[in-house]
Each structure stands twice: as structure tokens, then as C-alpha cells.
Design an enzyme around this catalytic site. Structure first.
Site, short mmCIF file in Angstrom:
data_model
loop_
_atom_site.label_atom_id
_atom_site.label_comp_id
_atom_site.label_asym_id
_atom_site.label_seq_id
_atom_site.Cartn_x
_atom_site.Cartn_y
_atom_site.Cartn_z
N THR A 184 0.87 -1.19 0.00
CA THR A 184 0.00 0.00 0.00
C THR A 184 0.90 1.23 0.00
O THR A 184 2.06 1.15 0.41
CB THR A 184 -0.89 0.03 1.25
OG1 THR A 184 -0.04 0.00 2.40
CG2 THR A 184 -1.83 -1.15 1.29
N GLU A 329 -5.94 -3.61 -1.43
CA GLU A 329 -6.36 -4.79 -0.67
C GLU A 329 -7.39 -5.64 -1.40
O GLU A 329 -7.70 -6.75 -0.96
CB GLU A 329 -6.95 -4.35 0.69
CG GLU A 329 -5.93 -3.94 1.72
CD GLU A 329 -5.45 -2.49 1.59
OE1 GLU A 329 -5.68 -1.89 0.53
OE2 GLU A 329 -4.85 -2.00 2.55
N LYS A 440 -13.02 18.28 10.03
CA LYS A 440 -13.91 18.27 11.19
C LYS A 440 -14.07 19.70 11.71
O LYS A 440 -13.20 20.25 12.35
CB LYS A 440 -13.35 17.34 12.26
CG LYS A 440 -13.28 15.91 11.75
CD LYS A 440 -12.75 14.94 12.76
CE LYS A 440 -12.62 13.57 12.12
NZ LYS A 440 -11.30 13.31 11.51
#
Ligand code: AMP
Length: 542
Positions: A184, A329, A440
């Protein structure tokens, strides 16, 4: 139990190239190498040369399960190594050359690669890491003759192959044996090794060939614009063999000029790649007033594809965009073909679905959970973390002890994708953001992807990136980076006005900066970590 009475045939990667070699000697594989030279070969020759690669590897002492790396562009030699390595039962470890040298060293050591096939273009990488990767016993430079090099155990691919006779056939091995290893991108921490079995590769390749997958079939001419080191080129090198499709391998030049040239000269019908590539292709087509009449379908994914890109491709060039989502994955996890029901919907409703990240594809089961691990409704609006499982989803990482990416509950083991998404009752997913990229603000979440899509919908913005930066009052607020078309002046109000219809007003960015280029990771995703680091001292003007 009464057992089914089928034959015991293992699902092996070698069966793909055996099939293509047997039936598709008349189907071309067109390749451009790193010197710009073009080769026209076919599936039968690819098979023969892959048998030769296996023979050469055998003579180097490569055995079942040994790792063999490639650091290479998309060309016919790389394709031959794909099949030569896996056919023998060794593990094809595709290395991303765009990673930092330290990461490449770490990966090769972690994998204990025995042999490395390296493009002449990447010789300097090999030379700088060679003293630090003791497992590598041979460097095979993918060229006719050996370029001058400080590597003392290097050989030129073509000269090396000439020393051997092809093996007569590939061994029958257990389908659960490892076939490929792909790390990855690892923007945080060390990269993680995803090891796919032969069985997994064959199953995911089948899914890729289905009409709802990438619809790879023998009538297609496919341009592989996804690097073969990125999730095995999204399984397309395998799917093209399974289908017996024509395959066009562009080599290192992925410029829009080169891609358009390949599409036109090879009558390419299908291609796949990250949105950035297709944004630049569309800009080039517009600037040069060209068409790509053969191209019917594109699979776009790897990061969020803006709706404006899909609209332009379909309206102006007649190309249907299948928006797909996936990960190293699992390769492909969703697909974008319209169902019967969606085909009957008004155009705008269809386009709204097309802009989502595809529908759950059979074989990769998807589920959304909240932070307590409770299921979130598939109502198309409630966000949750996307979990996945299935026969070709990685169930663990190669030689990794502390694995926090997999969770087990009463439902079994699931892979935590790290993506925040919504899902509707028909399986359409919308990626809100990477969990770590969500902005956020005052306890609410702002999707950086939504901001980017709204910004690139404005004609003066060619690319955009949004990140959350610390803010005294709100915790975080969005900062938008834009690359402007031509030499335009930045007019923030104009951009905000263009975004307003698509984004709630409290989500609009607090500031906009024009930059020359948006940084991308080695696999073509926007490098938000770098942007956050670079602009960590940004002072909000409001
Ligand atoms: P990689 O393993 O490098 O292919 O990265 C996988 C990640 O890319 C996913 O977890 C997503 O965050 C992102 N990604 C892939 N496809 C899409 C898509 N269609 N829309 C948004 N993000 C995507």
C-alpha cells in the site's frame, strides 16, 4: 454433505496466459518501451517469452514462494515478467518507482526479493539501493543491452533470455499459493504488503471481465493507463489475457498527447485510470479540437472523479464513464454500470448515480459501521466507515504482526477500508472522504471530495484540493487549493459563487489559494498530507 462432482482444477494465473496463448495468437499486444520504440507482439508470443522468463528464473534458483520484484513501466517485457514469475509459483512483487528511495529499500528488504527486474529508466534507483538490499542476487535490466552501470550483478533482459530454452509448461501448484505482492502507498507508517493468491487473482479477474466489472472482452482494444505497479494495473493485464483482448501498453509516456495518439492509432475502446489523467486528456482534446471516436468506456477511480469530468466525456466525446472504487487490498470493489432501473431514470438522476463511486460488485461485500461498530443504514445519507470482505479481499498483511486494519465480530472478519462513505439500498456508494482527510469543523464533517468536485465544476479551475487546517474557533476549517486554467487571475468570490449551488454554505472553504500544481502521491492521488504540512502555518484571513 454430498460433494459436488467437478474436476479438481486449480485456479492459477498461468491458466490465463495459457488460454490467451492458445486462442489469441492473432490478438495484438502493442507496447512502447522507455526508449520510445514500439513493439507489436501477440498473446501467443507473450506466453512463449513468459515460459522463457520462468526458465531463466529457475536457473537463478528461484523457487515456489520466492519473491521477485519489478520496477518497471507498462510494456511487453513487464507483462512477460508478470506471467513468467507467477507461472513458476514465485511471487510477483510490483514496486512503485515513485516511492521514496528509503521506502523502496524498506519494501524490498521486507519482501526479501531475490531478483529484481528494473527498467533502464530506474537504474539509478537500483544503484542507490543495491548496497542496502542484500537479498537481491540479480538485477535484470529490461533492455536489449546492459547500459553502463555500477551494479555488479546486473544483466540485460534480452541477453539473459537468449541463454535459455523455455520450460515446456508451468507447474500445477496450489491455488492458495501467493501470486502477487503489492505494498500500500503507506502515507503514514510503513507500507503494508498485500499478498494475493492465484485463486484470488483469477476470481477478481473474472469479476473484472464481467459486464458489471470493466466489461473486458475479446472485442476490446484496451489502453492500460494505470501503472502495472498500482494494484497490478487494476487486474487489466490479467483480464486482457482471460478475455483475449487487444492490449496497448504505453510505456513511460502518460502525457495526454501520447494517450490520445494511442487511442486514435490503436482504435482503443476501453481504458482505465485515475481522474487526473483523464482531466488532462479532456483538456488536451478541447485545446486541440480532436475526437476519440473508438473510445466507448472508461473506468475512472483511485480517487474521486468529478461529475463535470464525466459529463464532458459523455456529452462531448461519447465516452461512458464507469466510476469505480477499489483498493490495493481488493483491486476493484465497486462498478458503475447502470442497472435497468437506473437506465429508465431521467438523465440528471442517472448522472447523479454515475458521480457516486459505483455499486457493490459481486464478490466484495460492503458494510458501513459507526465508530461503535454498529451498522449504519443503507439510506444514501448516513455516513459510516466502509468495511469489506470477500474471497479476493486481503485477510491479513504479509508479515505484519500488529494489524489494526482487520476487525472480527459476530459477522466474521472484515477489512477496515479507512474510507468514510454512504451507501444506498441499491448498493451505490459515495465516498465522503478518507477518514483522515475529512474536515472536522465544529463537530460536523465536511467532505474534502465534495469541495473539490464543486470547484472543478467551475470552468476556470482545472484541478482542486481541499484540506482541513487548524482553526481556533471551529477546530478545523477547509482551505481550498486551485490550479487555474491558463494564466487567469485568482478571483476567490467568483469560485465561491460557482461552488455555492453544490455545497452547504457553512462547508465552503474559508480561504482559497492558487498554486501552480497540486502534489500527487506515487499512485496519482492528491497528496493532502504534504499540503497540510506545507501550509500548516496558514493564517486564516477571516
Ligand atoms: P490504493 O490502495 O492506493 O488504490 O488506494 C485506495 C484508496 O483510494 C481507497 O481507500 C479510497 O480512499 C481511494 N479511492 C479509490 N477509488 C476511489 C473513488 N472512486 N472515489 C474516492 N476515493 C477512491
Amino acid at each position: 454433505m454430498i460433494q459436488g462432482l467437478n474436476m479438481d482444477r486449480q485456479l492459477l494465473v498461468s491458466s490465463l496466459i495459457e488460454y490467451a496463448g492458445r486462442n489469441h495468437s492473432g490478438t495484438e499486444v502493442v507496447s512502447t518501451d522507455s526508449t520510445g520504440r514500439e513493439y507489436r507482439t501477440n498473446w501467443s508470443e507473450v506466453r512463449s517469452r513468459a515460459l522463457l522468463v520462468s526458465s531463466a528464473l529457475q536457473s537463478e534458483g528461484v523457487n515456489i514462494g520466492d519473491r521477485v520484484a519489478t520496477i518497471a513501466w507498462n510494456d511487453h517485457r513487464h507483462l512477460e515478467t508478470y506471467y513468467g514469475i507467477t507461472g513458476l509459483g514465485a511471487v510477483l512483487h510490483t514496486v512503485n518507482p515513485r516511492l521514496r528511495v528509503q521506502q523502496i529499500t524498506w519494501i524490498i528488504n521486507h519482501a526479501s526479493d531475490k531478483i529484481v527486474f528494473v527498467d533502464a529508466d530506474f537504474l539509478s534507483i537500483a544503484e542507490s539501493i543495491a548496497p542496502d538490499v542484500p537479498s537481491v542476487q540479480r538485477w535484470v535490466v529490461l533492455s536489449d543491452e546492459l547500459p553502463s552501470t555500477s551494479l555488479d550483478n546486473a544483466v540485460a533482459y534480452e541477453q539473459w533470455l537468449r541463454e535459455f530454452e523455455p520450460i515446456s509448461q508451468w507447474p500445477i501448484i496450489d491455488e492458495w499459493s501467493a501470486a502477487t505482492l503489492c505494498y500500500t502507498s503507506g502515507t503514514t507508517g510503513n507500507p503494508k504488503g498485500v499478498m494475493q493468491s492465484h485463486r484470488s487473482i483469477v476470481l477478481q479477474t473474472w469479476a473484472t471481465c464481467t459486464g458489471d466489472g470493466h466489461d473486458v472482452n475479446s472485442g476490446q482494444s484496451i489502453l492500460l493507463a494505470v501503472p502495472m505497479f498500482h494494484v497490478n494495473g487494476w487486474a487489466i493485464p490479467f483480464a486482457s489475457a482471460m478475455a483475449g483482448a487487444k492490449l496497448v501498453l504505453p510505456g513511460p509516456d502518460l502525457s495526454p498527447e501520447a494517450l490520445v495518439r494511442h487511442i486514435q492509432s490503436e482504435n482503443v475502446t476501453f481504458s482505465a485510470g485515475v481522474p487526473t489523467i483523464w482531466l488532462s486528456v479532456v483538456q488536451h482534446l478541447q485545446a486541440t479540437n480532436q475526437q476519440v471516436p473508438s473510445l466507448r468506456r472508461l473506468a475512472v477511480g483511485g480517487s474521486a472523479a468529478p461529475r463535470s469530468l464525466m459529463d464532458t466525456l459523455e456529452d462531448d466525446y461519447g465516452v461512458f464513464v464507469s466510476h469505480v472504487w477499489g483498493m490495493t487490498e481488493m483491486t476493484q470493489g465497486s462498478a458503475g454500470r447502470f442497472t435497468n432501473r437506473v437506465q429508465e431514470l431521467p438523465r440528471d438522476e442517472q448522472r447523479r448515480r454515475q458521480a457516486m463511486a459505483g455499486r457493490e460488485l459481486y464478490g466484495v461485500e460492503l458494510r458501513l459501521v459507526d465508530d461503535k461498530g454498529e451498522d449504519v443504514p443503507r439510506d444514501g445519507t448516513t455516513p459510516g466507515e466502509l468495511l469489506a470482505r470477500g474471497p479476493w479481499v486481503a485477510g491479513a498483511y504479509f508479515d505484519l504482526k500488529d494489524d489494526s486494519t482487520h476487525i472480527a465480530d459476530s459477522e466474521g472478519t472484515w477489512l477496515r477500508t479507512g474510507d468514510v462513505a454512504t451507501m444506498d439500498s441499491e448498493g451505490y456508494i459515495s465516498i465522503v472522504d478518507r477518514a483522515k482527510d475529512v474536515i472536522k469543523s465544529g463537530g460536523e464533517w465536511i467532505s474534502s471530495i465534495e469541495l473539490e468536485n464543486a470547484a472543478v465544476g467551475f470552468e476556470k479551475v482545472s484541478e482542486a484540493a481541499a484540506v482541513g487546517l487548524p482553526h481556533d474557533r471551529w477546530g478545523e476549517r477547509p482551505l481550498l487549493f486551485v490550479v487555474l486554467e491558463g494564466n487567469q487571475e485568482l478571483n476567490k468570490d467568483e469560485i465561491l459563487e460557482a461552488m455555492r449551488p453544490h455545497v452547504a454554505s457553512w462547508c465552503l472553504p474559508d480561504d482559497i489559494l492558487a498554486i501552480d500544481e497540486i502534489p500527487h502521491t506515487g499512485t496519482g492521488k492528491i497528496d493532502k498530507k504534504l499540503l497540510r504540512e506545507r501550509f500548516s502555518n496558514h493564517k486564516w484571513s477571516t
